[in-house]
Design a protein around this motif. Structure first.
Motif, PDB file in Angstrom:
ATOM      1  N   CYS A 105      27.928  43.254  40.088  1.00  0.00           N
ATOM      2  CA  CYS A 105      27.981  43.011  38.644  1.00  0.00           C
ATOM      3  C   CYS A 105      27.975  44.345  37.904  1.00  0.00           C
ATOM      4  O   CYS A 105      27.953  45.407  38.523  1.00  0.00           O
ATOM      5  CB  CYS A 105      26.788  42.151  38.213  1.00  0.00           C
ATOM      6  SG  CYS A 105      25.183  42.961  38.439  1.00  0.00           S
ATOM      7  N   ASN A 136      33.619  36.151  39.857  1.00  0.00           N
ATOM      8  CA  ASN A 136      33.318  35.377  41.050  1.00  0.00           C
ATOM      9  C   ASN A 136      34.622  34.896  41.678  1.00  0.00           C
ATOM     10  O   ASN A 136      35.664  34.859  41.018  1.00  0.00           O
ATOM     11  CB  ASN A 136      32.449  34.169  40.688  1.00  0.00           C
ATOM     12  CG  ASN A 136      30.995  34.570  40.505  1.00  0.00           C
ATOM     13  OD1 ASN A 136      30.455  35.308  41.314  1.00  0.00           O
ATOM     14  ND2 ASN A 136      30.375  34.085  39.436  1.00  0.00           N
ATOM     15  N   VAL A 163      30.878  37.389  36.462  1.00  0.00           N
ATOM     16  CA  VAL A 163      29.551  37.705  36.965  1.00  0.00           C
ATOM     17  C   VAL A 163      28.790  38.431  35.864  1.00  0.00           C
ATOM     18  O   VAL A 163      29.236  39.474  35.378  1.00  0.00           O
ATOM     19  CB  VAL A 163      29.626  38.590  38.224  1.00  0.00           C
ATOM     20  CG1 VAL A 163      28.215  38.951  38.698  1.00  0.00           C
ATOM     21  CG2 VAL A 163      30.388  37.891  39.325  1.00  0.00           C
TER      22      VAL A 163
END
Length: 477
Positions: free
Chosen positions: A48, A14, A20
């Motif tokens: 992700c 992030n 993530v």
């Protein structure tokens, strides 16, 4: 040890520096391949990692012949997923990627003699399949095909010859790479590299092994069925030698013990036969419901196996678990019952555990006397989670939500029944999406856009206005 970017996906971060968490998808092979683009889109939007957990217990088709002669895991579903993920770039004409996909998906003819003749043409690089594959990749691929070809010749015996009928070139390549490196993980790395699988995606065999592991199910009437092929789509075994009167079990075991192959002497005959030809469309119902699944050793005794450590790592670092479409008992459950998996799935830290319900019932879930409902699918998954944790006894329904929090489903003729009120009482949300029919098929397919929106709404999108609009347009909640 080779570090495989396909097996250990790069973590994403992030803006604030936190990691993530990823998405873990439990699936089999062919059915879930239809949703690969859906999962790819969701992964891209969530920024992700994505991990596919694939069972290795398949002992049917051409895999049965590889297992009979070389042992090792059932690799067909792993190969199928890796090749399916070869990226398509609509803005560029990448003929090599298309050629590689066609090459590894190619199957030899059903006729035994024709199959062997075509195999030799491929090994000798005298086959149209090699067109548009660069020299560097061609010689790399061919070296491992030559490895498996040499191993086949070395194992040639009067009692046993390798049958190339309907053999998958991708499966032969993956087996050759496993035998050369001595590592299933390294073989997957090699194929994923050739297929240009993105580093943020991992294909994880449920068990990282060089051995063969088989499954057995117990039915409600006390019957036991051994071997994935016999459970899911039974077929008459291909005889290794011509025989007259069917032998007794003792005679059959002795007959197999005279055959020089990769199986231990005295192991179950049903696990040593060739099941090259079978049909997934012409199947009889099971005489009773499946109640339980477990792994066995070559003599039929129950064993408890630990999951691939990378599967457990992926579960520890995931934000969402998805149970994909496919055969419930032979594609999903074999991964969940492994030691370590059930406890991590049940963790309250993982907020979203989404079951994408099949659009139709199959042999494993549709006995004519008692077809499965959505609640039955959830109960089977939950019981497998308990089995993984070594918990014996009935499962309280209030604990179903520890394993499934949301059900995404279609509605129409042939689809499993979904009782919304019953699920709601269990704390499980049901989300209906619209499907589409394909000409010539009797069942619905998930609409990709609608399914992407349903998954993103469930997991939580960054833009709540977009989520609300998607829910109104595609969902009936």
């Amino acid at each position: 040890m080779l570090l495989n970017p396909s097996l250990t996906p790069q973590s994403t971060m992030n803006p604030n520096g936190s990691r993530v968490k990823g998405i873990v998808v439990f699936s089999g092979g062919s059915a879930a391949n239809n949703l690969v683009d859906v999962f790819k889109t969701v992964q891209g939007n969530k920024k992700c990692t994505l991990s596919y957990v694939i069972p290795i217990s398949d002992n049917g088709g051409s895999s049965s012949e590889l297992i009979r002669v070389f042992g090792g895991p059932g690799i067909g579903d792993v190969r199928s997923r890796l090749v399916r993920m070869i990226p398509d770039d609509p803005d560029h004409d990448d003929s090599e990627k298309a050629a590689i996909k066609a090459f590894f998906n190619h199957r030899l003819p059903k006729d035994r003699i024709e199959a062997k003749q075509e195999w030799l043409k491929i090994v000798e690089a005298d086959h149209p399949l090699w067109a548009n594959i660069s020299s560097a990749k061609k010689e790399l691929i061919r070296s491992f095909l030559n490895t498996i070809n040499l191993e086949i010749v070395k194992r040639l015996r009067p009692s046993s010859t390798f049958d190339f009928s309907s053999a998958s070139i991708g499966n032969l390549f993956l087996t050759g790479a496993r035998l050369f490196t001595g590592s299933f993980e390294s073989a997957i790395y090699l194929l994923s590299s050739i297929c240009s699988v993105p580093s943020s995606v991992s294909v994880l065999p449920a068990i990282n092994t060089n051995f063969t592991h088989h499954i057995t199910v117990g039915l409600a009437n006390g019957t036991k069925i051994t071997g994935q092929n016999s459970i899911s789509h039974p077929s008459a075994p291909t005889a290794l030698q011509n025989q007259g009167t069917p032998p007794s079990e003792h005679e059959e075991t002795e007959e197999h013990d005279r055959i020089e192959d990769a199986n231990l002497p005295g192991s179950l005959p049903t696990l040593r036969k060739q099941y090259i030809t079978f049909s997934k469309s012409d199947e009889d119902d099971l005489p009773a419901r499946i109640e339980r699944l477990w792994y066995i050793n070559p003599y039929g005794q129950e064993i408890r196996l630990a999951a691939n450590s990378k599967v457990l790592d992926a579960l520890r670092e995931c934000q969402c678990i998805i149970y994909s479409i496919g055969s419930l008992w032979t594609s999903i459950i074999p991964s969940i019952v492994l030691k370590g998996v059930g406890e991590l799935i049940a963790s309250p830290v993982i907020r979203h555990k989404i079951l994408i319900l099949n659009s139709t019932l199959d042999r494993e879930t549709g006995p004519s006397t008692e077809p499965y409902s959505a609640t039955d699918f959830i109960a089977a998954i939950s019981r497998a989670g308990y089995e993984s944790r070594g918990i014996v006894g009935p499962i309280p329904q209030y604990d179903y939500r520890s394993y499934v929090t949301h059900v995404i489903h279609l509605q129409g003729p042939g689809t499993p029944a979904v009782y919304k009120e019953e699920l709601a009482a269990l704390g499980i949300e049901s989300i209906r999406v619209y499907g589409r029919r394909v000409e010539g098929e009797s069942f619905q397919r998930y609409d990709e856009k609608a399914l992407v929106q349903a998954l993103e709404v469930t997991m939580g999108r960054r833009d709540p206005r977009a989520a609300a609009q998607s829910r109104r347009n595609t969902l009936d909640n």
